[in-house]
Design an enzyme around this catalytic site. Structure first.
Site, PDB file in Angstrom:
ATOM      1  N   CYS A 120       0.899  -1.023   0.078  1.00 60.22           N
ATOM      2  CA  CYS A 120      -0.171  -0.151   0.060  1.00 60.22           C
ATOM      3  C   CYS A 120       0.881   1.184   0.057  1.00 60.22           C
ATOM      4  CB  CYS A 120      -0.965   0.059   1.196  1.00 60.22           C
ATOM      5  SG  CYS A 120      -2.346   1.015   1.136  1.00 60.22           S
ATOM      6  N   CYS A 130      -4.098   5.907   0.232  1.00 60.63           N
ATOM      7  CA  CYS A 130      -3.638   4.587  -0.463  1.00 60.63           C
ATOM      8  C   CYS A 130      -3.049   4.777  -2.042  1.00 60.63           C
ATOM      9  CB  CYS A 130      -4.634   3.426  -0.291  1.00 60.63           C
ATOM     10  SG  CYS A 130      -4.845   3.324   1.378  1.00 60.63           S
ATOM     11  N   LYS A 203     -12.233  -5.184   2.203  1.00 60.62           N
ATOM     12  CA  LYS A 203     -11.508  -4.251   3.362  1.00 60.62           C
ATOM     13  C   LYS A 203     -12.518  -3.007   3.549  1.00 60.62           C
ATOM     14  CE  LYS A 203      -7.635  -1.535   4.501  1.00 60.62           C
ATOM     15  NZ  LYS A 203      -6.151  -1.056   4.024  1.00 60.62           N
ATOM     16  N   ARG A 213      -3.584   3.497  12.827  1.00 62.57           N
ATOM     17  CA  ARG A 213      -3.066   4.778  11.874  1.00 62.57           C
ATOM     18  C   ARG A 213      -1.887   5.595  12.801  1.00 62.57           C
ATOM     19  NH1 ARG A 213      -8.969   6.224   9.293  1.00 62.57           N
ATOM     20  NH2 ARG A 213      -8.730   4.420   7.983  1.00 62.57           N
ATOM     21  N   ARG A 225     -11.263   7.532   3.514  1.00 61.64           N
ATOM     22  CA  ARG A 225     -11.175   6.533   2.667  1.00 61.64           C
ATOM     23  C   ARG A 225     -12.254   5.731   2.298  1.00 61.64           C
ATOM     24  NH1 ARG A 225      -6.082   4.692   6.393  1.00 61.64           N
ATOM     25  NH2 ARG A 225      -4.448   6.286   5.449  1.00 61.64           N
ATOM     26  N   GLU A 241     -16.701  -7.821  -4.748  1.00 59.53           N
ATOM     27  CA  GLU A 241     -15.110  -7.642  -4.399  1.00 59.53           C
ATOM     28  C   GLU A 241     -14.402  -8.777  -4.551  1.00 59.53           C
ATOM     29  OE1 GLU A 241     -13.476  -5.088  -4.269  1.00 59.53           O
ATOM     30  OE2 GLU A 241     -14.655  -3.171  -3.698  1.00 59.53           O
ATOM     31  N   LYS A 256     -11.389  -7.763   6.339  1.00 58.25           N
ATOM     32  CA  LYS A 256     -10.712  -7.071   7.448  1.00 58.25           C
ATOM     33  C   LYS A 256     -11.772  -5.884   7.631  1.00 58.25           C
ATOM     34  CE  LYS A 256      -6.821  -3.829   8.038  1.00 58.25           C
ATOM     35  NZ  LYS A 256      -5.590  -2.936   7.735  1.00 58.25           N
ATOM     36  N   SER A 282      -6.372  -3.539  14.779  1.00 57.44           N
ATOM     37  CA  SER A 282      -5.502  -2.795  15.827  1.00 57.44           C
ATOM     38  C   SER A 282      -6.559  -2.400  17.029  1.00 57.44           C
ATOM     39  CB  SER A 282      -4.887  -1.677  15.320  1.00 57.44           C
ATOM     40  OG  SER A 282      -5.750  -0.771  14.640  1.00 57.44           O
TER      41      SER A 282
END
Length: 332
Positions: A120, A130, A203, A213, A225, A241, A256, A282
């Site tokens: 990325c 990205c 995602k 981040r 995003r 997708e 994700k 995270s």
């Protein structure tokens, strides 16, 4: 038959019986441990929002990799924080980039440890998006559009440079349309036909990425995003997708985040036969860590239950910041 002939508790009466009939079993081979590598020397800095996760400079990296290898974890996922950033993320595809240098070192130390390279640009661009962007200012506010097709060339250059450095798996996470096709073609044209693509196929534009981040210094400098990552409300779109990535040559699919998207993991598992990866992100990690530090939960029990749920939903592989902890608990 029904009660009293049928008694479901018969198969729960002892640890031995419960283990014998257990349907879903976690194994250390299920895990990928993320690592954040950065420039400088002597760096091992804990990320404030992710207790137990660190930034490592190349000279402090080996001790971390030694521990991962000693636990039997089969793979690491590399994220890089460069010294300089620019509009096109050139540090991401530099031959001496931080991810490339870390890859070479890890493959020298542990040739059999799999290195997965996150492909990325957000960590490497000064705008934090990205891909390439076209920006304009209106009433003093910066606005921008991420340019899809022009970004594919830069992402392909990044993937090829990572493969050239020795990455075993390329994991593109950018969510540009056509990214798997472009990267597959670029890898093949440069002699890396055997390097698989672990696609971040599904995602979501999730609120669970906040701590990452900070860790990757990758927050967008304007906008968000949502024009390229998926709407968290959508499930059928996830099938579209994933289907596109399969047709374009993906070798593995990913969902994700994981914890709030177990239904998506199950749906993708049922629709496609490629290996499926769940990313325990995270925010999911930090929530558990924070509650455990307050003494509100049993961290080990909660983590192993959570990871088992991801595998039960259909994940073959789990990327998790708990990989070292979980490997130790399973061994114990």
């Amino acid at each position: 038959m029904s009660f009293p002939i049928t008694r479901h508790r018969r198969l729960r009466g002892s640890a031995g019986i419960r283990g014998m009939v257990r349907e879903t079993v976690l194994n250390v081979l299920d895990f990928i441990q993320p690592i954040f590598v950065t420039y400088g020397t002597g760096v091992k800095n804990e990320i404030s929002s992710m207790p137990g996760v660190y930034h490592f400079s190349l000279d402090t990296l080996k001790a971390e990799v030694d521990e991962i290898a000693s636990l039997g974890i089969p793979a690491v996922l590399l994220f890089g924080i460069p010294e300089t950033k620019d509009a096109v993320g050139s540090s991401g595809f530099a031959e001496d980039g931080i991810v490339q240098e870390a890859t070479r070192l890890i493959k020298k130390w542990y040739p059999d440890l799999l290195v997965v390279a996150d492909t990325c640009l957000c960590e490497f661009t000064d705008h934090g998006h990205c891909g390439m962007v076209h920006t304009h200012t209106l009433d003093g506010v910066v606005h921008g559009d991420v340019i899809n097709d022009a970004s594919l060339e830069l992402l392909t250059r990044t993937a090829v440079s990572q493969a050239r450095a020795g990455a075993d798996i390329i994991a593109p996470s950018n969510m540009m349309d056509g990214f798997v096709q472009a990267i597959r073609a670029g890898l093949d044209a440069n002699g890396f036909e055997q390097v698989p693509i672990m696609s971040y196929s599904v995602k979501y534009a999730s609120a669970f990425y906040g701590p990452f981040r900070e860790a990757a210094d990758s927050a967008p400098q304007f906008g968000n995003r949502k024009t390229y990552q998926m709407d968290p409300a959508n499930l059928r779109e996830a099938i579209r997708e994933a289907d596109s990535d399969v047709l374009e040559g993906a070798d593995m699919l990913m969902v994700k985040p994981a914890l709030a998207y177990l239904d998506v993991i199950r749906t993708i598992r049922d629709q496609f036969d490629l290996p499926l990866v769940a990313y325990n992100v995270s925010g999911e990690y930090s929530m558990v860590k924070a509650a455990a530090q307050q003494g509100w939960i049993d961290e080990q029990a909660v983590v192993l239950e959570m990871l088992t749920g991801m595998k039960r939903a259909g994940a073959d592989v789990i990327i998790t910041y708990f990989a070292k902890d979980a490997a130790g608990w399973l061994r114990g």
